[in-house]
Every structure is written in structure tokens, then in C-alpha cells.
Design a protein around this motif. Sequence first.
Motif, PDB file in Angstrom:
ATOM      1  N   GLY A 360      19.026  26.199  40.778  1.00  0.00           N
ATOM      2  CA  GLY A 360      18.179  25.090  40.342  1.00  0.00           C
ATOM      3  C   GLY A 360      18.604  23.779  40.965  1.00  0.00           C
ATOM      4  O   GLY A 360      18.914  23.704  42.163  1.00  0.00           O
ATOM      5  N   ASN A 361      18.647  22.726  40.142  1.00  0.00           N
ATOM      6  CA  ASN A 361      19.040  21.402  40.620  1.00  0.00           C
ATOM      7  C   ASN A 361      20.497  21.088  40.320  1.00  0.00           C
ATOM      8  O   ASN A 361      20.914  19.926  40.410  1.00  0.00           O
ATOM      9  N   SER A 362      21.281  22.112  39.972  1.00  0.00           N
ATOM     10  CA  SER A 362      22.654  21.853  39.552  1.00  0.00           C
ATOM     11  C   SER A 362      23.594  21.574  40.710  1.00  0.00           C
ATOM     12  O   SER A 362      24.690  21.055  40.508  1.00  0.00           O
ATOM     13  N   VAL A 363      23.171  21.907  41.928  1.00  0.00           N
ATOM     14  CA  VAL A 363      24.015  21.689  43.109  1.00  0.00           C
ATOM     15  C   VAL A 363      23.257  20.797  44.082  1.00  0.00           C
ATOM     16  O   VAL A 363      22.156  21.157  44.510  1.00  0.00           O
ATOM     17  N   MET A 506      22.197  15.198  25.978  1.00  0.00           N
ATOM     18  CA  MET A 506      22.049  16.297  26.936  1.00  0.00           C
ATOM     19  C   MET A 506      21.556  15.820  28.298  1.00  0.00           C
ATOM     20  O   MET A 506      20.927  16.565  29.049  1.00  0.00           O
ATOM     21  N   THR A 507      21.844  14.568  28.627  1.00  0.00           N
ATOM     22  CA  THR A 507      21.532  14.058  29.960  1.00  0.00           C
ATOM     23  C   THR A 507      22.763  13.452  30.623  1.00  0.00           C
ATOM     24  O   THR A 507      22.680  12.961  31.749  1.00  0.00           O
ATOM     25  N   GLY A 610      26.602  15.370  26.621  1.00  0.00           N
ATOM     26  CA  GLY A 610      26.413  16.400  27.630  1.00  0.00           C
ATOM     27  C   GLY A 610      26.942  17.724  27.114  1.00  0.00           C
ATOM     28  O   GLY A 610      27.905  17.770  26.347  1.00  0.00           O
ATOM     29  N   ALA A 611      26.325  18.818  27.553  1.00  0.00           N
ATOM     30  CA  ALA A 611      26.713  20.130  27.035  1.00  0.00           C
ATOM     31  C   ALA A 611      28.125  20.510  27.440  1.00  0.00           C
ATOM     32  O   ALA A 611      28.782  21.303  26.767  1.00  0.00           O
ATOM     33  N   THR A 674      19.451  23.680  28.377  1.00  0.00           N
ATOM     34  CA  THR A 674      19.491  24.695  29.433  1.00  0.00           C
ATOM     35  C   THR A 674      19.781  24.066  30.787  1.00  0.00           C
ATOM     36  O   THR A 674      20.565  24.595  31.586  1.00  0.00           O
ATOM     37  N   SER A 675      19.159  22.924  31.055  1.00  0.00           N
ATOM     38  CA  SER A 675      19.393  22.223  32.314  1.00  0.00           C
ATOM     39  C   SER A 675      20.844  21.758  32.430  1.00  0.00           C
ATOM     40  O   SER A 675      21.452  21.824  33.504  1.00  0.00           O
TER      41      SER A 675
END
Length: 809
Positions: A360-363, A506-507, A610-611, A674-675
Amino acid sequence: MNGLVQDLRYALRQLRKKPGFTLVAVITLALGIGANTAVFSVVDAVMLRPLPYYQPERLIEAESVNSHNPHSSAICYPDFFDWRSQNHTLEHLVSYRDSLFTLTGLERPVQVDAEVVSWDLLPALGVRPEYGRGFTADEEKIGTKVVLISHSLWTSQFASDPEIVGRGVRLSGDLYTVVGVMPPSFRFPVNKPRNSVWTTLAVDDDPNDPHSNIKNRGSHFLSVFGRVKPGATVEQANQDLRAIATNLSKQYPNTNTRHDSARVETEVAYLIGDTRTALLVVLGAVALVLLIACGNIANLLLARTRERQREIAVRSAMGAGRSRIVRQLLAESLVLSAVGGFAGCALALVCTPAMLAIIGNSVPRATDAGVDLRVLSFAVIVSFAAGLIFGIVPAIAASKTDLISTLKEGGRSEIIGRDWLRASLIVGQVAVGLVLIAAAGLLITSLANLVHTNQGFNPDHLTTLFFETPDAHYKTTRPQFYRDYFEKLRSLPGVESAGGVMMLPMTDDGATVTFEDPEHPLPEGQLSSADVTPISPDYFRALQIPFLEGRDFSARDDVKGPQVMIVNQAFAQKFFPGEDALGKKLKPGAGGATPPWREIVGVVGNIRLGATQREMRPAMYVPADQLPDWCCLYSVVRTSLDPRSVEASVQRIVAALDKDIPVTQVRTMNELLTSELAQPRFATILLSTFAGLAIVLTVVGLYGTMTYSVSLRTREIGVRMALGAQRSAVLTMVLRDAAILLAAGIVIGIAAALASASVLQDMLYGTGARNPAVLMLVCVAVAVAGLAAAYVPAFRAAKVDPMVALRYE
């Protein structure tokens, strides 16, 4: 050359003679090479490929740090101006921060992501606009409103109008002049591909505010990058800015004591950040998978070599030297690796998109990954290396064939059942497989801890959304607008509660400010600090954050009412241990040029921003209505219905209040969660997949080894059974051989897993890198899988008919 061509033709004939062997070897290689190629395509895009700017190796990122605390922080405008004017090693130094605007005056309003930058953004990057020009130094002056727009915005909203340069566009109610259109490939920051507008820092300078962000040395929210001068190094730039930061801390002790140093690193290193470890771990995992695959094929080649001993002996008798035989066998291995490499590339083409979907956009920059010429070159090199790795040992072993005994015994000189070379390969495979499975087990445990961690609020049935209320229209009426909006929102069917917050959980978004405590006075430069979050009434109720003491904010907590605040449990425990925080008065550094004293009227439970936040941070909450200048609030809506069902109703409410305000960023809180877990999830899924592949290959290798060993010992087994050995004894004998190999591999694997555990430490949450429970479970799983693989050949051995076995060979 003719000899090489002859070797290759002969190799192809040999592989065609054994289609079963060839198919198994090609599939095994394709899995290993395909996995390596797919992962390398991501590593190449993220870590190795240069940034899309002029001489990207000269680009650096600079951050403010506290010499007593290694964590970096943003910088303020006054510090940036001093860094820019006083440094001696940088050709350009550019500030930037995220922003957004609402584009109006078109068919419908559009919210666009934007970046506020200093004037020399384009010279620093070495980029030119497709149309028009870049910014000038004068366009940093107060009141200037100019923009560069992206190619996609130009085509989608302005129909690729070539006359756009010089025209005015209305952004968030203000008129800006378009000075340039950027090329289609331009992205800045490189990890923000949706940015469509760039404007100068003049927008942060309010002519009516003598303490605007431009002049406020205590307002830290900027990022900074630069370009080193020709001949200068990153380390010289680091020392240069560090010296400036140290001098500023002495010059402005009240604001800069906590920002008394600086850190400079290459722009690529900054962009990669924490993902470097995860990518290298995954790359290392697939490399080990390929190593296991090579071990399997080496074992197959050793077995096949025994079948070809008479052929090799005859070639030797006819004058072929050892080097000639080794060359021929290596040619066969290289042909095999070439076919496997081709199949691996085809597999990588299929797997890379699936892997990118997991990432996804995690990297950052991972979306640029693909199987291009660079990646194909890597696949060719890996295929060649694999051919040498799995081919060289069997080739050398085959070249040592005892010519006389082989020819005397009809081409099959007996090899001892527990051949040390084959056994060593299996032991190594088991050890490597155990290391990978142990790492996967740790990451799975860590991810499970993250998923089941109490975030401090209930994310179910919670919808979040955002819309802008621009200063041009709502600077003085914003509080009343939000009161009307939330009143209508709470009246919707199914809506149980709704509130607003400036920094959404969570951002990983947040703001930290210092505060004064009259009971524990400190010098201004040493004041304590905590997170601060402006909110509306009912925010805690919407998130179901429990009240431990006191009350919630209400409509009476506005600019005319007593100045109040709420703190979380971590704040009360840290700053008022053993005391009652209610009624205490503090002065947080938020609320204008002269922040007011605020009374603590409530204490709430802790939540995570944040998670992956490892510990609960002290936090202060203040009523947004009591702040003189704020924008804007995320809406948090709890509903008894489907969380997505409120979107259309909210859009109608906002459109009825102002048709030029678009509602955007509509997401459920579970989607945000989840993001947030995307990066640990992708590392866990990929490593677990490769670990599973590794153990499958290891089990297959052990099965093949034990089957081959039994075939070699068929005559021996027949003799034993003819002399009275029971079938259970034969079964135990074969399983014992397998258990010895497994035990040796497990012992070595445990030692390797413990030695390499520290590599994963920064990726783990709620578990240590040397978790004995995980390691024990992995050892049991490997042992059971290995013994299960060995049981089939062992069972076959026990069923051997002694008369048939005695006639074997």
C-alpha cells in the motif's frame, strides 16, 4: 567457444532426458528467483533508484534536535531563516509544510493537497516548470499570493488551458495568481504524489498578527531540505547547521534550549526512514529462501550424479580431465538456472503487483516498483549465481569418481547412507528455515499485539471526515458555523454522538506545546511539554473515551467563558503524582500571543495517536471555541448504522450551510487503524509467506534426501529383515536418521535465531526479540514437519519385501 556451445547442447539433451527432475528443479528455482526479483523491484524503487531531481545525491534533509534527546523535531520559521542565511555549506535551503486548499469558481468545489514552501524550491531541486516560471525571492513577502499547479490539476480542472499562466484562481476564498504549471512527472515531496498546488511561505505571514507563525520562534512545524554546495559533504553540512543551532540556543534560551542542535542526512535516507529495516529483513528472507532452493537442487544433482557415475567414468577413461567434467556439469546447472530464472521473472511479473497491494502506501516510492531492465539484470545475476551455488559442489564431487571401482561395479559404486555432503545441506536448510520461521513468529506475535492493543477508544461504528472553513469567510464566524453544523449532524437518524478534533487519532498527527505550572515554576527554556489537541464538545462521547474525573466541555466553554482544559491520565500521573489534578491552573502555550491560564476541569483516559505508539503520552485538550485563530476540525461521528451511511447526509448538511465547501477524507476509524498498521502488516505477511515457502522447500528436501537414502540402503534393509529385524525397527532406524539431521539443524537454527534477533528489535511491539515461547513453538513445528516428511520413506522402507530387496541391484 565451440566447446561451450557443445556443452550447452549436451546439457539441454540431458535435461530433456529427465523431464521430472527438470520440472522440479525449474519450479524450485522459479519460486526462489521470482521472490527475490519481486522484492528487489521494491528495494530498488525505494532505496537504490535516485530521486527524480537534478544531482539527487546532493540533496539533504535537516532537522532540529535536542542534544539530550535523539528524537528529531520540526523547526520554526525564525530558525529556518537563520539557518538559511548563516550556513556556509548549502547552495539552497528550503522550508516546506503540508497544507490544503479548496479550489472554487469552477463547476464544483475541489479540495486540493498543497505544499507551502520557500521561494527557491525549484532551483534547489533543479526542476523547471512546463509552462511559466518558478517563484522569486520577492514572493516570500507578506501579502503575496502566487501558486504553481500540477500538470494533473491543470488538465482536470482547467482543460489544459495554455493561457492559465498569469490567471487568478480562488483557493480557500483568496485570489492567487498562477505563475507556472509543473511537468507531469513532478512530485514534491516525493512521497506526496497527490500534491497539486505549491505556494510560498507568504501565506503564513498574517499582516494583522504581530505574533504570526513567521515571527514566532516557539512555533515548530516546518520541514527543511537543502542542496549542498559542490565539493561540500553531508557531514560538513551537519556540523555547519549544528553550530548554528547551538548559537541560536544561547541567543534565544527561552525558546531554543530544547532545539540546541541539528541533524542532516541524505534525502533518500530521510525518505526511507524506518522502512529500511523492514525492507532489508524481507530482502534477506528471500535471499535465504533462494539459498534453501539451491540446497534442494544441489541434493537433486548429487542424486543424479550417482546415476551418471558410469557415464562420467567412461568419459574419464576416454581422456576427459576433471576440469572438463566439471565444466560440462556446470553448463547443465547454468542452463537449468537460466530456465528457472526465466520462469522466475514471469512469476515476478505476476507477484509484484500483489506485493504492492499488500504494501500500500506504507513504504515511500514503493508504487514506482516494477520489473524493468534494472530488475531483469538483477534476475540474470541471481540466476547465474544460483547456478554456480547449486552446481559447483555436485560437479566437483562427481569429478572425483573412482574410475576403477565404478567400472567394476557396473556404474554404481555404493555411497554410504548418511552421505555427509547431502546431510550437511539438509542441516543447513533446516537451520535457515528455522531462523525464518522464528522471525515470522515474532512478527506475527507483534502484529497480534498491535491489533488487540487497547487504543483507549472504541473504533467501531465511527466515521471521520473533513472539510475546510477558510479564513477568508469564517475567520470570525467559525465557532458558530461548527455549532450549527454539529447540531444538525447530531439530529440525523442513527447518529448517537458527534464531535470535532483538530488532530485525528490514528494519523500520527499531533502538536506539542510547553506549559507553565505555578506550583512548579521553571525557567522558560526548561518548561514541561505535552501534546495539545483542540476539540469540540461531545468529542470524548463520540470516541467513548472514559471520564475519570470532572466534566466534559460544553457550549458555555467559549471565548467569553472561563478558560478551561482537560488532561489525560498520563498527564495527571506524570505532573501531579499523588495529587488531584482537578482545579489546577496551567498556562499551555496555545491561545494567541499571550496564552491564558486554564483550569483543569476533567481527566480522561489515555488514547493512542498512532497504532504503533509504544507508550501513552501526556495530553491536554482545550476547547476549540476558546482559541482565537484555529482551523479546522475533523468530524468524528458515532452511528448505530453502517458508518459509511452518514456520508451523503453530512454532505447535504454542509452544502446547505455553504455550497463551496467539499466534504473529503471520509473514512471509518477502523480504516484509519488498518492504514496505521500497513507497514508492520506488510512486513509480517511477506516474511511469513517466505518463511512458509522456506519450510516447504526444506521439508521437500528432507523427504527427497530420506527417500534417496532408503533407495541406497534397500539391500541393507533386506538383509536386516531377512536376519529377523522387525518392521518397527526399520521404521525407527530411518526416522532416527531423519531426527539426527533435524536435531542438528534445529540446534544450529536456534543459535542463529538468537544471534540475529536484535535485527528485528525495532520492528516488534509487546514482545522481545528472544521470545522463548515463540522459539519453542517454532522448534516443535519444524520437528513435526520434518518427521512427517521422513515418515513416508521410512514407512516404505519398513514395507520392503526381503526377497525383492536381496535381488536389488
